[in-house]
Design a protein around this motif. Structure first.
Motif, PDB file in Angstrom:
ATOM      1  N   ASP A   1      -6.883  -3.900  -3.399  1.00  0.00           N
ATOM      2  CA  ASP A   1      -7.040  -3.131  -2.120  1.00  0.00           C
ATOM      3  C   ASP A   1      -8.372  -2.470  -2.022  1.00  0.00           C
ATOM      4  O   ASP A   1      -8.580  -1.246  -2.699  1.00  0.00           O
TER       5      ASP A   1
ATOM      6  N   ALA B   1      -8.407   1.400  -1.200  1.00  0.00           N
ATOM      7  CA  ALA B   1      -7.688   2.398  -2.192  1.00  0.00           C
ATOM      8  C   ALA B   1      -8.849   3.397  -2.612  1.00  0.00           C
ATOM      9  O   ALA B   1     -10.069   2.958  -2.793  1.00  0.00           O
TER      10      ALA B   1
ATOM     11  N   ARG C   1       0.822  -1.237   0.085  1.00  0.00           N
ATOM     12  CA  ARG C   1      -0.050   0.127   0.076  1.00  0.00           C
ATOM     13  C   ARG C   1       1.078   1.201  -0.043  1.00  0.00           C
ATOM     14  O   ARG C   1       0.669   2.021  -0.909  1.00  0.00           O
TER      15      ARG C   1
END
Length: 403
Positions: free
Chosen positions: A312, A315, A273
């Motif tokens: 993810d 995000a 990330r």
């Protein structure tokens, strides 16, 4: 249990059922009665709450003890909220837990969130007199609900963790539902090798274990999560055995699924990330707008035809990561671009799968052949040269289970 607590928990169960009714989730009358009658507070006498943020290690927890007056309201709210309830950390003993802050460890058992349990039992079309098998029942909430529908001595569970099996059996005995839990490897089915009319797996598996198919009675239904390396796009497999002993199976994409069997390791986007935020990648044009989250048929196909990817979901724009290839794709904010990084063009693979999915007719449901002569289990979207097809990974590809 005190009369005041009994009244309070009864009201909480009624409110929980009312929410499920209002959301259109609960449609089965018998299951509704079971939800109202089964005392969740007996089966879930404590619960862990995560305190630290995702990705932070070691994890900080707080243990709620339902018997403690300072914890009671929060505990009651949680076990009737419909969310997953975390019960066991690191395979620990369950009869001498101390309330309050706890550091480290990961959850090894939980009670699945309420909507998933209701949907699973309704998909199985559970009814009185049916022999029911729960594989990986954990604390036994769905097993108890099934037992309340099927009747005494017809519902059984197989739990790998001996401590959890004993915990669940003790609490099931307290509420008098005559359901049984035995310790064993759920992949082997029930040790009696008997036949069951309904089989529900509370663990995700890469393919349907042969023992499960063998124990499915004529006219029976089996429901499980098919898991891949990614937790992002699970599939739900419904298997039926006709009265003429013919096995048929249907696979559908789902927004959520059960956790994978012990020894099966999910991929994670968390470690990438910070790097993605610092360097999202080089921009290039794309004709593929980020597919909607509920295009479950596409995402399920992507899990198999573009393996090793994970999304993810935190995000700002759609971000797909291939952790083992140090590669990722970050979709642009609706401007016809995507940013890609690494040796693997993740977005190009999704573009190809999406084109194949559209050519196949945008299937939302797939058929699975579980009994082919080769021993492999195959999935297809239908006949014809444009059909999407893949082979399910065998159980032997999964790392060995550890204690």
């Amino acid at each position: 249990m005190s009369a005041d607590l009994s009244t309070t928990t009864g009201a909480r169960r009624a409110a929980m059922v009312e929410r499920l009714d209002a959301d259109g989730v609960l449609t089965d009358v018998r299951l509704r009665e079971a939800l109202l009658s089964v005392p969740r507070e007996v089966l879930l006498p404590h619960a862990y709450v995560r305190v630290s943020d995702p990705g932070v290690e070691p994890i900080e927890w707080r243990l709620l003890d339902g018997a403690h007056p300072d914890d009671r309201e929060e505990w009651l709210d949680l076990i009737h909220s419909g969310e997953s309830v975390l019960l066991q950390r690191g395979g620990e003993q369950l009869d001498a837990l101390v309330r309050g802050p706890v550091t480290g460890g990961h959850m090894t058992s939980m009670s699945t969130y309420g909507q998933a349990t209701v949907e699973a039992l309704q998909t199985l079309q559970l009814g009185p007199g049916q022999r029911y098998l729960e594989l990986g029942p954990g604390p036994g909430v769905s097993l108890a609900l099934a037992a309340a529908v099927t009747g005494p001595r017809l519902a059984a569970g197989v739990e790998r963790d001996g401590r959890m099996a004993a915990f669940a059996q003790r609490n099931l005995d307290r509420i008098g539902l005559s359901a049984s839990v035995v310790e064993g490897d759920a992949l082997d089915g029930h040790p009696t090798k008997g036949a069951f009319d309904r089989i529900h797996s509370g663990i995700g598996v890469p393919c349907a274990p042969p023992a499960w198919l063998e124990q499915l009675a004529p006219g029976g239904r089996l429901l499980t999560t098919l898991t891949t390396r990614t937790p992002s796009w699970p599939g739900q497999l419904l298997v039926t055995r006709s009265d003429r002993d013919r096995i048929e199976a249907v696979l559908r994409g789902r927004p959520r699924g059960y956790r994978p069997m012990v020894g099966y390791r999910w991929l994670s986007a968390l470690d990438h990330r910070a790097r993605i935020k610092a360097c999202p990648g080089r921009a290039r044009p794309t004709r593929l707008a980020p597919p909607p989250d509920d295009a479950y048929g596409f995402w399920l196909a992507a899990a198999y035809l573009a393996p090793g990817l994970v999304r993810d979901f935190q995000a700002e724009t759609m971000t797909i990561v291939a952790p083992e290839d140090d590669s990722w794709a970050v979709a642009g904010p609706g401007d016809g671009t995507v940013r890609v990084h690494g040796p693997r063009d993740v977005w190009a693979e999704l573009e190809e799968v999406h084109a194949r999915w559209e050519a196949a007719g945008r299937p939302e449901m797939y058929h699975a052949d579980l009994t082919g002569g080769s021993g492999h289990q195959h999935v297809t979207s239908g006949p014809g040269p444009k059909a999407l097809t893949w082979t399910l990974p065998p159980l032997t590809t999964v790392p060995p289970q550890t204690t």
